[in-house]
Design an enzyme around this catalytic site. Structure first.
Site, PDB file in Angstrom:
ATOM      1  CD  GLU A 185      44.735  75.737 -39.533  1.00 18.58           C
ATOM      2  OE1 GLU A 185      45.620  75.004 -38.999  1.00 18.58           O
ATOM      3  OE2 GLU A 185      44.308  76.281 -40.514  1.00 18.58           O
TER       4      GLU A 185
ATOM      5  CG  HIS B  80      50.266  81.538 -34.525  1.00 19.32           C
ATOM      6  ND1 HIS B  80      49.966  80.831 -33.393  1.00 19.32           N
ATOM      7  CD2 HIS B  80      50.272  82.845 -33.900  1.00 19.32           C
ATOM      8  CE1 HIS B  80      50.146  81.465 -32.352  1.00 19.32           C
ATOM      9  NE2 HIS B  80      50.358  82.547 -32.466  1.00 19.32           N
TER      10      HIS B  80
ATOM     11  CG  ASP C 109      45.980  89.694 -30.623  1.00 27.71           C
ATOM     12  OD1 ASP C 109      45.609  89.570 -29.332  1.00 27.71           O
ATOM     13  OD2 ASP C 109      46.503  88.552 -30.868  1.00 27.71           O
TER      14      ASP C 109
HETATM   15  O1  PAF Z   1      50.784  88.845 -31.204  1.00 23.90           O
HETATM   16  C1  PAF Z   1      52.015  88.384 -30.658  1.00 23.90           C
HETATM   17  O2  PAF Z   1      52.014  87.175 -30.725  1.00 23.90           O
HETATM   18  C2  PAF Z   1      52.913  89.362 -30.262  1.00 23.90           C
HETATM   19  O3  PAF Z   1      52.311  90.444 -29.595  1.00 23.90           O
HETATM   20  C3  PAF Z   1      54.024  89.755 -31.226  1.00 23.90           C
HETATM   21  C4  PAF Z   1      53.315  90.419 -32.194  1.00 23.90           C
HETATM   22  C5  PAF Z   1      54.608  88.383 -31.867  1.00 23.90           C
HETATM   23  C6  PAF Z   1      55.111  90.639 -30.471  1.00 23.90           C
HETATM   24  O4  PAF Z   1      55.731  89.843 -29.449  1.00 23.90           O
END
Ligand code: PAF
Length: 291
Positions: free
Chosen positions: A35, A37, A150
């Site tokens: 969710e 993403h 992140d």
């Molecule tokens: O956050 C992530 O899923 C990865 O670090 C990304 C930004 C897709 C780069 O591979």
């Protein structure tokens, strides 16, 4: 939803869309969509006329002992989820298409990558910024959406874009949480049995710091101790707690803009989480996403 695997076709599609006057919003992912993403995709829909999502598990950002081979993957499920959420183009390049040969040139992430995740995972951010650079060149988005969970990655991508003049707006979206506070992460699937409950120590630690700050405590060392006390429970091995500004610099006094970062190993996975003190850790994931 359409799907492209070839990098040159990806670029051609984007260029055609842009020359037709459409804004492209991009959500780069490593797949196994949850969710969190999908909320990035919702945000991308608001920020662009066409939404591109990529799924690529980037070998360059995994260290030798890390979980590249076993990183969770489920392309069929990801396709269904991305399509249902309104992605127009799913870009799923093969490893050999992104790196036809061992890349010799990599993006040097600089001092912001030296601490925290960068200290624990040497080379990780060079791998992230290198693949993000490549993806930006292939997708040529107007806006790209990253998750705040992140935090260090999102701030480094902002730096990359500013320092290297990428014509891309970086939108950083709030963390989405389970109802009990656990920040969504693809690696949560590694949590077994009691580890799932133990993992709540991270969001609990952030809330404890936030409460102490609201009660008047602004000393970073005292607030760090509050977090570490909460993190010190069976099954949790704290890695770091830090109070920083948007450039990842330690603060001498906590204020509303201060970000509290925590990382800990809980069973197999290392989990990270953070809070901006003035915003707090939302209890309701819907409220968190609506911010
Ligand atoms: O956050 C992530 O899923 C990865 O670090 C990304 C930004 C897709 C780069 O591979």
């Amino acid at each position: 939803m359409q799907e492209i695997t070839d990098p040159q076709e990806m670029r051609a599609w984007s260029r055609a869309e842009r020359s037709a006057g459409r804004r492209i919003a991009f959500v780069p992912t490593m797949g196994y969509l949850h969710e969190g993403h999908l909320r990035l995709i919702d945000r991308a829909r608001e920020g662009g006329d066409r939404v591109v999502a990529s799924i690529f598990v980037n070998p360059l950002q995994f260290g030798p002992g890390e979980d590249f081979a076993s990183y969770p993957r489920d392309l069929e499920r990801d396709r269904a989820a991305a399509s249902a959420r309104g992605v127009n183009m799913l870009f799923v390049p093969a490893g050999g298409a992104v790196y036809p040969e061992e890349p010799r040139v990599r993006v040097a992430p600089g001092p912001m990558a030296e601490r925290f995740e960068g200290a624990t995972r040497p080379g990780h951010f060079a791998g992230v910024l290198t693949v993000v650079t490549k993806l930006f060149h292939l997708v040529e988005p107007d806006v790209a959406v990253f998750g705040r969970k992140d935090f260090q990655q999102a701030m480094l991508v902002r730096r990359l874009v500013a320092d290297l003049n990428f014509p891309v707006v970086i939108d950083v979206a709030p963390t989405v949480r389970e109802l009990d506070g656990l920040a969504l992460s693809s690696r949560n699937v590694y949590l077994l049995g009691d580890e799932r409950r133990a993992a709540l120590a991270l969001s609990r630690a952030l809330r404890a710091v936030e409460r102490a700050w609201r009660a008047g405590q602004a000393d970073p060392d005292a607030l760090t101790r509050v977090a570490l006390d909460t993190l010190t429970v069976p099954g949790v091995v704290p890695d770091y707690v830090a109070l920083v500004d948007q450039e990842l610099r330690s603060v001498s006094r906590a204020d509303a803009a201060t970000v509290v970062l925590v990382a800990a190993r809980v069973g197999r996975p290392r989990l990270i989480d953070n809070v901006v003190l003035g915003e707090g850790v939302a209890r309701d994931p819907v409220a968190a996403a609506a911010r």
